[in-house]
Structures are given as structure tokens and as C-alpha cells.
Design a protein around this motif. Structure first.
Motif, mmCIF file in Angstrom:
data_model
loop_
_atom_site.group_PDB
_atom_site.id
_atom_site.type_symbol
_atom_site.label_atom_id
_atom_site.label_comp_id
_atom_site.label_asym_id
_atom_site.label_seq_id
_atom_site.Cartn_x
_atom_site.Cartn_y
_atom_site.Cartn_z
ATOM 1 N N TYR A 57 0.830 -1.202 0.000
ATOM 2 C CA TYR A 57 0.000 0.000 0.000
ATOM 3 C C TYR A 57 0.865 1.253 0.000
ATOM 4 O O TYR A 57 1.807 1.373 0.774
ATOM 5 N N ILE A 58 0.480 2.200 -0.854
ATOM 6 C CA ILE A 58 1.135 3.503 -0.914
ATOM 7 C C ILE A 58 0.124 4.535 -0.427
ATOM 8 O O ILE A 58 -0.949 4.681 -1.013
ATOM 9 N N PRO A 59 0.429 5.253 0.664
ATOM 10 C CA PRO A 59 -0.529 6.210 1.225
ATOM 11 C C PRO A 59 -0.871 7.346 0.257
ATOM 12 O O PRO A 59 -0.106 7.670 -0.652
ATOM 13 N N THR A 60 -2.019 7.968 0.505
ATOM 14 C CA THR A 60 -2.465 9.127 -0.265
ATOM 15 C C THR A 60 -1.380 10.204 -0.244
ATOM 16 O O THR A 60 -0.725 10.418 0.773
ATOM 17 N N ASN A 61 -1.183 10.855 -1.374
ATOM 18 C CA ASN A 61 -0.186 11.918 -1.565
ATOM 19 C C ASN A 61 1.251 11.419 -1.501
ATOM 20 O O ASN A 61 2.176 12.214 -1.320
ATOM 21 N N CYS A 62 1.462 10.118 -1.623
ATOM 22 C CA CYS A 62 2.813 9.544 -1.609
ATOM 23 C C CYS A 62 3.078 8.798 -2.908
ATOM 24 O O CYS A 62 2.154 8.368 -3.601
ATOM 25 N N ILE A 73 12.444 -0.140 -13.206
ATOM 26 C CA ILE A 73 12.253 0.933 -12.222
ATOM 27 C C ILE A 73 10.908 1.616 -12.489
ATOM 28 O O ILE A 73 10.644 2.056 -13.600
ATOM 29 N N LEU A 74 10.082 1.680 -11.451
ATOM 30 C CA LEU A 74 8.757 2.274 -11.568
ATOM 31 C C LEU A 74 8.549 3.297 -10.457
ATOM 32 O O LEU A 74 9.091 3.153 -9.367
ATOM 33 N N ILE A 75 7.747 4.316 -10.740
ATOM 34 C CA ILE A 75 7.271 5.228 -9.704
ATOM 35 C C ILE A 75 5.766 4.990 -9.618
ATOM 36 O O ILE A 75 5.059 5.127 -10.612
ATOM 37 N N GLN A 76 5.309 4.580 -8.426
ATOM 38 C CA GLN A 76 3.933 4.140 -8.264
ATOM 39 C C GLN A 76 3.264 4.846 -7.104
ATOM 40 O O GLN A 76 3.926 5.237 -6.158
ATOM 41 N N GLY A 77 1.935 4.942 -7.186
ATOM 42 C CA GLY A 77 1.165 5.412 -6.049
ATOM 43 C C GLY A 77 0.091 6.395 -6.438
ATOM 44 O O GLY A 77 0.071 6.886 -7.547
ATOM 45 N N PRO A 78 -0.796 6.679 -5.534
ATOM 46 C CA PRO A 78 -1.061 6.010 -4.266
ATOM 47 C C PRO A 78 -1.995 4.822 -4.460
ATOM 48 O O PRO A 78 -2.464 4.572 -5.568
ATOM 49 N N GLY A 79 -2.292 4.113 -3.362
ATOM 50 C CA GLY A 79 -3.224 2.987 -3.369
ATOM 51 C C GLY A 79 -2.524 1.645 -3.231
ATOM 52 O O GLY A 79 -1.313 1.574 -3.008
ATOM 53 N N TRP A 80 -3.310 0.587 -3.345
ATOM 54 C CA TRP A 80 -2.769 -0.776 -3.287
ATOM 55 C C TRP A 80 -2.172 -1.151 -4.629
ATOM 56 O O TRP A 80 -2.780 -0.912 -5.673
ATOM 57 N N ILE A 81 -0.991 -1.734 -4.615
ATOM 58 C CA ILE A 81 -0.295 -2.184 -5.820
ATOM 59 C C ILE A 81 -0.193 -3.707 -5.741
ATOM 60 O O ILE A 81 0.321 -4.248 -4.760
#
Length: 96
Positions: A57-62, A73-81
Motif C-alpha cells: 500500500y502507498i498512502p495518499t499523496n505519496c 524501475i517504476l514510480i507508483q502510487g497512491p493505493g494498493w499495488i
């Protein structure tokens, strides 16, 4: 690099706690959540002993930067991945 079996795996290489789940169908149920300290993985080696990690899980605004096999290499978020079988994810950076 990292050993991998048939199941998904995640490593926490940040300075933050990271929420993971071993039940993708139950991500909204806090009983499926586990927490990785910095330097921990979901599996046994330096980890918390889960057989299979299904997501993180990636928190809101993160956003998390991940080194992901097989995706790079990925940049992901927010939400469940979701983490698929045969996939491992190194979470290397967190920005909020």
C-alpha cells in the motif's frame, strides 16, 4: 540478486514502515495487513515469514520508487499495488 520462488515478494529499502498484504482479495480487511520495517522483506530471510506477498500500500499523496522484476524501475502510487506470482519488488524510495 534476490532469491525468488513461485510467490510474490517485497523488500523495504526505505526508512519508513510499509503496509503489505498476503491476501489480494482482502486488502480492505486489516486482518490481512502486515508491516515491514526498514530492511525487512515479506518472506523468511530477514523478513516476517509470509509465504506469499500479494500487494503493498502507498498512502495518499505519496509515491514509491521501486525496482521491480520483471518491470524495471517504476514510480507508483497512491493505493494498493498488486504483486503477481514470480514477481519481486524492492521499494527503494518513498516521497510524501
Amino acid at each position: 540478486m534476490h532469491p525468488i520462488g513461485m510467490c510474490g515478494e517485497v523488500w523495504n529499502h526505505t526508512n519508513w514502515l510499509i503496509r503489505i498484504t498476503d491476501n489480494w482479495g482482502g486488502v480492505n480487511d486489516s486482518r490481512t495487513w502486515h508491516w515491514l520495517n526498514p530492511g525487512q522483506s515479506g518472506h523468511d530471510e530477514n523478513g516476517i515469514g509470509l509465504k506469499d506477498v500479494d500487494g503493498f500500500y502507498i498512502p495518499t499523496n505519496c509515491k514509491y520508487t521501486t525496482l521491480d522484476t520483471p518491470y524495471g524501475i517504476l514510480i507508483q502510487g497512491p493505493g494498493w499495488i498488486k504483486i503477481h506470482d514470480w514477481q519481486w519488488v524492492d521499494i527503494t524510495r518513498m516521497e510524501c
